[in-house]
Structure formats: structure tokens, C-alpha cells
Scaffold this motif. Structure first.
Motif, short mmCIF file in Angstrom:
data_model
loop_
_atom_site.label_atom_id
_atom_site.label_comp_id
_atom_site.label_asym_id
_atom_site.label_seq_id
_atom_site.Cartn_x
_atom_site.Cartn_y
_atom_site.Cartn_z
N MET A 98 0.82 -1.36 -0.23
CA MET A 98 0.33 -0.24 0.06
C MET A 98 0.92 1.32 -0.04
N THR A 99 0.62 1.99 -0.76
CA THR A 99 1.50 3.12 -0.91
C THR A 99 0.51 4.35 0.10
N GLU A 100 1.39 4.95 0.94
CA GLU A 100 0.99 6.14 1.77
C GLU A 100 1.17 7.53 1.43
N ILE A 101 0.17 8.13 1.33
CA ILE A 101 0.32 9.97 1.51
C ILE A 101 0.06 10.62 2.31
N VAL A 102 0.88 11.30 2.48
CA VAL A 102 0.56 12.53 3.83
C VAL A 102 0.20 13.91 3.30
N VAL A 103 -1.20 14.19 4.16
CA VAL A 103 -2.16 15.22 4.30
C VAL A 103 -1.56 16.13 5.24
N TYR A 104 -2.39 17.42 4.42
CA TYR A 104 -2.05 18.27 5.77
C TYR A 104 -3.78 18.88 6.21
N GLU A 105 -3.98 18.82 7.24
CA GLU A 105 -5.38 19.57 7.40
C GLU A 105 -5.65 21.15 8.02
N LEU A 106 -5.77 21.81 7.51
CA LEU A 106 -5.14 23.27 6.81
C LEU A 106 -6.75 24.10 7.88
N ASP A 107 -5.83 24.68 8.64
CA ASP A 107 -6.90 26.25 9.42
C ASP A 107 -7.49 27.30 7.70
N LYS A 108 -8.18 27.23 8.61
CA LYS A 108 -9.72 28.38 7.56
C LYS A 108 -9.45 29.18 7.18
N PRO A 109 -9.30 30.10 6.04
CA PRO A 109 -8.82 30.84 5.37
C PRO A 109 -9.75 32.01 6.90
N ALA A 110 -8.71 33.40 7.26
CA ALA A 110 -8.76 34.12 8.07
C ALA A 110 -9.86 34.88 6.70
N ALA A 164 -3.21 6.10 -0.65
CA ALA A 164 -3.53 6.49 -1.94
C ALA A 164 -4.51 5.81 -2.77
N ALA A 165 -5.05 6.40 -3.51
CA ALA A 165 -6.52 6.09 -4.64
C ALA A 165 -6.00 4.86 -5.01
N PRO A 166 -7.32 4.44 -5.71
CA PRO A 166 -7.21 3.44 -6.34
C PRO A 166 -6.45 3.85 -7.33
N GLY A 167 -5.24 3.35 -8.43
CA GLY A 167 -4.87 3.45 -9.27
C GLY A 167 -3.62 4.72 -9.62
N SER A 168 -3.43 5.39 -8.09
CA SER A 168 -2.52 6.52 -8.48
C SER A 168 -1.19 5.83 -7.20
N HIS A 169 -0.84 6.68 -7.49
CA HIS A 169 0.23 7.30 -6.48
C HIS A 169 0.71 8.63 -6.01
N THR A 170 0.03 9.20 -6.06
CA THR A 170 0.64 10.66 -6.01
C THR A 170 -1.12 11.41 -5.12
N VAL A 171 -1.95 10.32 -5.30
CA VAL A 171 -3.51 11.00 -4.62
C VAL A 171 -3.61 10.66 -3.56
N ALA A 172 -4.00 11.36 -2.61
CA ALA A 172 -4.62 10.23 -1.37
C ALA A 172 -6.31 9.89 -1.88
N GLY A 173 -6.17 8.79 -1.17
CA GLY A 173 -7.55 8.31 -1.34
C GLY A 173 -8.95 9.46 -0.20
N PRO A 174 -9.65 8.66 0.00
CA PRO A 174 -10.94 9.43 0.06
C PRO A 174 -11.02 9.88 1.88
N ARG A 175 -10.35 9.03 2.38
CA ARG A 175 -10.57 8.94 4.01
C ARG A 175 -8.94 8.58 4.45
N THR A 176 -8.40 9.59 5.12
CA THR A 176 -6.61 9.24 6.17
C THR A 176 -7.31 7.94 6.99
N LEU A 177 -6.59 7.45 7.37
CA LEU A 177 -6.14 6.34 8.87
C LEU A 177 -6.73 6.83 9.60
N CYS A 178 -6.99 7.73 9.84
CA CYS A 178 -8.25 8.03 11.11
C CYS A 178 -9.08 8.49 10.65
#
Length: 85
Positions: free
Chosen positions: A1-13, A30-44
Motif C-alpha cells: 500500500m502506498t501512503e500519502i501525507v496530507v495536511y489539515e489546514l486552518d480555515k482562511p481568515a 493512495a487512491a486506487p490506481g494512483s501513487h500521488t493522489v490521496a484516497g477519500p479517508r485518512t487512516l484515522c
């Protein structure tokens, strides 16, 4: 399985305001068939739709933490627990 780091950002002021700050760092499979796009849910279980993909992948740096060290204080504890297994 390929994992991708994603950032949850603060809302813009306000439009044109300061850059959005990283609120939490998560890991997502990673999303199915991709190595660069995150799937729909994080591990949590959070939705990745509004998250930003980091330019870093854990497999690229064996022995290093899965998250960028500059964001160590905001790592999601649930994602981190899954990555330690």
C-alpha cells in the motif's frame, strides 16, 4: 500500500490574508490506481477532500519519521499509532 501525507489546514481568515497554517498532519492511503493522489479517508477516518497533499512520502526516506519533522507537534496521534504498527 502506498501512503500519502496530507495536511489539515486552518480555515482562511480572509481572502488575500496570511498563508493557511497546518493544523494537523495525517496519513492517507493512495487512491486506487494512483501513487500521488490521496484516497477519500485518512487512516484515522477523516475526509481528505479539503486537505492538501504534502510533497513527501514515507517510503522515500527509510528510517525517518513518516511526517515532516517541522510539523512533529501537530501529527495526528491516531494516524501515528497506525503507522507504528
Amino acid at each position: 500500500m502506498t501512503e500519502i501525507v496530507v495536511y489539515e489546514l486552518d480555515k482562511p481568515a480572509a481572502p488575500g490574508g496570511p498563508e493557511r497554517r497546518v493544523r494537523r498532519v495525517h496519513m492517507a492511503p493512495a487512491a486506487p490506481g494512483s501513487h500521488t493522489v490521496a484516497g477519500p479517508r485518512t487512516l484515522c477516518g477523516k475526509d481528505t477532500f479539503a486537505m492538501e497533499t504534502a510533497g513527501r512520502r514515507p517510503a522515500e526516506q527509510p528510517g525517518a519519521p513518516w511526517y515532516p519533522e517541522e510539523h512533529a507537534s501537530v501529527v495526528c496521534p491516531d494516524c501515528d499509532a497506525v503507522m507504528e504498527v
